[in-house]
Design a protein around this motif. Structure first.
Motif, short mmCIF file in Angstrom:
data_model
loop_
_atom_site.label_atom_id
_atom_site.label_comp_id
_atom_site.label_asym_id
_atom_site.label_seq_id
_atom_site.Cartn_x
_atom_site.Cartn_y
_atom_site.Cartn_z
N GLN A 103 11.94 5.57 5.41
CA GLN A 103 13.60 5.84 6.01
C GLN A 103 14.41 6.78 6.66
OE1 GLN A 103 13.58 4.76 1.53
NE2 GLN A 103 14.12 2.74 1.31
N ASP A 104 13.85 7.87 5.70
CA ASP A 104 14.22 9.51 6.43
C ASP A 104 14.13 9.49 8.30
OD1 ASP A 104 15.46 9.44 3.72
OD2 ASP A 104 14.27 11.29 3.51
N MET A 105 13.08 9.30 8.32
CA MET A 105 12.48 10.00 9.62
C MET A 105 13.14 8.10 10.66
SD MET A 105 10.84 11.79 11.84
CE MET A 105 10.13 12.47 10.59
N GLY B 269 9.20 -5.61 1.49
CA GLY B 269 9.95 -5.44 0.65
C GLY B 269 11.29 -3.66 0.45
N HIS B 270 11.34 -3.21 1.16
CA HIS B 270 11.15 -2.29 0.38
C HIS B 270 12.93 -2.33 1.92
CE1 HIS B 270 8.01 0.00 -1.67
NE2 HIS B 270 7.36 -0.69 -0.95
N ALA B 271 13.74 -1.35 1.38
CA ALA B 271 14.38 -1.13 2.31
C ALA B 271 14.52 -0.18 3.51
CB ALA B 271 16.16 0.20 1.62
N THR B 272 15.22 -0.91 4.61
CA THR B 272 14.42 0.10 5.78
C THR B 272 16.25 1.19 6.12
OG1 THR B 272 16.02 -1.86 7.11
CG2 THR B 272 13.74 -2.33 7.19
N THR B 273 16.65 0.76 4.94
CA THR B 273 18.04 2.37 5.73
C THR B 273 17.81 2.93 4.74
OG1 THR B 273 19.60 1.34 3.87
CG2 THR B 273 20.20 0.07 6.19
N GLN B 274 18.62 4.33 5.21
CA GLN B 274 18.33 5.97 4.26
C GLN B 274 19.50 5.87 2.91
OE1 GLN B 274 19.26 9.36 6.43
NE2 GLN B 274 17.98 10.43 5.65
N GLY B 275 19.01 6.02 2.20
CA GLY B 275 20.14 6.11 1.00
C GLY B 275 21.37 7.69 1.13
N PRO B 276 21.34 8.12 -0.12
CA PRO B 276 22.84 9.68 0.43
C PRO B 276 22.53 10.55 0.52
CG PRO B 276 23.20 8.01 -1.54
CD PRO B 276 22.16 7.42 -1.14
N THR B 277 20.56 10.57 -0.61
CA THR B 277 20.09 11.50 -0.50
C THR B 277 18.64 11.83 0.35
OG1 THR B 277 21.09 12.21 -2.28
CG2 THR B 277 18.72 13.15 -2.06
N ALA B 278 18.29 12.51 1.47
CA ALA B 278 16.57 13.11 1.81
C ALA B 278 15.94 13.94 1.19
CB ALA B 278 17.70 12.93 3.66
N MET B 279 14.90 13.47 1.31
CA MET B 279 13.57 14.09 1.54
C MET B 279 13.81 14.49 -0.40
SD MET B 279 14.27 17.06 4.76
CE MET B 279 12.99 18.23 4.26
N ALA B 280 13.69 13.67 -0.97
CA ALA B 280 13.25 13.80 -2.07
C ALA B 280 11.73 13.80 -2.20
CB ALA B 280 14.20 12.71 -3.08
N PRO C 36 0.62 -1.19 0.14
CA PRO C 36 -0.40 -0.49 -0.08
C PRO C 36 0.79 0.94 0.07
CG PRO C 36 0.02 -0.55 2.47
CD PRO C 36 1.22 -1.40 1.03
N LEU C 37 2.31 1.14 -0.09
CA LEU C 37 2.92 1.85 0.17
C LEU C 37 3.18 2.48 -1.01
CD1 LEU C 37 5.54 0.84 2.77
CD2 LEU C 37 3.43 1.69 3.42
N SER C 38 3.36 4.84 -1.78
CA SER C 38 3.64 5.01 -1.91
C SER C 38 5.36 5.55 -2.39
CB SER C 38 2.68 6.46 -2.18
OG SER C 38 3.81 7.08 -1.06
N SER C 39 6.51 6.66 -2.93
CA SER C 39 7.27 6.87 -2.74
C SER C 39 7.02 7.34 -1.90
CB SER C 39 7.67 7.38 -4.20
OG SER C 39 6.49 8.57 -4.76
N THR C 40 6.08 8.21 -1.98
CA THR C 40 6.17 9.54 -0.46
C THR C 40 6.34 8.54 1.59
OG1 THR C 40 5.19 10.94 -1.60
CG2 THR C 40 5.16 10.86 0.57
N ASP C 41 5.51 7.27 0.80
CA ASP C 41 5.34 6.80 2.32
C ASP C 41 6.87 6.13 2.67
OD1 ASP C 41 2.89 7.59 2.19
OD2 ASP C 41 2.24 5.26 1.19
N PHE D 134 4.41 17.11 5.93
CA PHE D 134 4.44 16.51 4.59
C PHE D 134 3.40 15.50 4.65
CE2 PHE D 134 5.58 14.85 0.20
CZ PHE D 134 5.04 16.78 -0.69
N GLU D 135 4.39 14.28 4.65
CA GLU D 135 3.39 13.01 4.63
C GLU D 135 2.28 12.40 5.42
OE1 GLU D 135 2.74 8.76 4.61
OE2 GLU D 135 4.18 10.00 3.71
N ALA D 136 1.76 13.40 6.49
CA ALA D 136 0.31 13.75 7.05
C ALA D 136 -0.43 13.77 5.85
CB ALA D 136 0.51 13.93 8.17
N ARG D 137 0.15 14.67 5.16
CA ARG D 137 -0.65 15.19 4.02
C ARG D 137 -0.80 15.02 2.26
NH1 ARG D 137 0.45 20.32 2.60
NH2 ARG D 137 2.32 20.64 4.14
N HIS D 138 0.21 14.20 1.92
CA HIS D 138 0.35 14.23 0.75
C HIS D 138 0.72 12.16 1.33
CE1 HIS D 138 0.75 18.11 -1.00
NE2 HIS D 138 1.29 18.74 0.01
N GLY D 139 0.97 11.48 1.95
CA GLY D 139 1.29 10.52 1.74
C GLY D 139 -0.06 9.64 1.17
#
Length: 250
Positions: A75-77, A127-138, A65-70, A190-195
């Motif tokens: 990951q970032d939070m 099936g999504h990575a739990t670790t953050q990538g080098p860029t955040a908040m994209a 059910p997860l979008s790229s925003t979710d 942002f997630e609360a409004r756009h997830g």
């Protein structure tokens, strides 16, 4: 966090010991004497609990059910939360800290470790990575290097907190944690409004409300203790992120 009423013997540098007729602090009441073993057990237990709840939530459906925003938000939070836990553990390791601040630090460790477990289990379940990538908040169209997420303390500030003692440590921890929460509110709003996923959006909205309340509680505690706002910081209660759209309904 509801601010308890305590007193503090600054002349000795130690928190007072409540007698049988006094209301004990929440830290003593909930957890018993604070030891590193207790802190470690609580951190591990809350991470496990959050993970178990996250798995059960995700286990209800095999459909992702997860979008790229979710996904990006979780990951970032999770990475953002980790520093709040580190700062709180640093404060708890110091002598002569006000018992209310000790209690707040423990609550932050518990709350944010639980949320980390919940988010990581949800990501892993689908099936999504739990670790953050080098860029955040994209995911919210504000890409920055991961180390530059809003509210994160710099390496120099973390070193300063590690070395500070007494009232200097208290004032710096309040300032750093308040800035950290403002950055977290910015992302969670942002997630609360756009997830896309309603459960993840609800988690984000709860983070907004909780962290706004903690900023206010810490500001009141700073005033009660007569602590200054350290140089380089401003009053967090007047920051724009304290009026997020997801909370104000605008």
């Amino acid at each position: 966090m509801t601010e308890p009423t305590t007193t503090d013997d600054r002349s000795t540098g130690a928190a007072p010991i409540a007698d049988d007729d006094e209301e004990p602090g929440r830290l003593q009441r909930w957890f018993g004497p604070l030891t590193w073993a207790r802190v470690l057990v609580l951190v591990l237990a809350l991470a496990f609990l959050g993970g178990a709840v996250g798995y059960l939530i995700g286990h209800r459906s095999d459909r992702d059910p997860l979008s790229s925003t979710d996904v990006g938000f979780m990951q970032d939070m999770s990475a953002h939360h980790e520093q709040a836990v580190q700062m709180s553990i640093l404060l708890l390791g110091k002598d002569g800290i006000d018992p209310d601040l000790q209690s707040y630090a423990m609550e932050i460790i518990i709350g944010q470790r639980y949320e980390m477990g919940l988010m990581n289990a949800t990501l892993d379940r689908f099936g999504h990575a739990t670790t953050q990538g080098p860029t955040a908040m994209a995911w919210m169209d504000e890409p920055v290097p991961a180390a530059d997420m809003p509210g994160l303390a710099s390496d120099e500030q973390m070193t300063e907190l590690r070395e500070a003692e007494g009232e200097e440590a208290e004032a710096l921890w309040i300032a750093l944690m308040s800035e950290h929460h403002l950055g977290g509110i910015h992302m969670a709003d942002f997630e609360a409004r756009h997830g896309q996923d309603q459960t993840t959006r609800n988690i984000a909205k709860q983070m907004v409300n909780t962290q706004r309340g903690e900023v206010m509680d810490l500001a009141r505690t700073r005033e009660r203790l007569g602590l200054p706002i350290p140089d380089g910081f401003s009053d967090p209660t007047k920051a724009p992120d304290m009026t997020p759209l997801s909370a104000t309904g605008d």
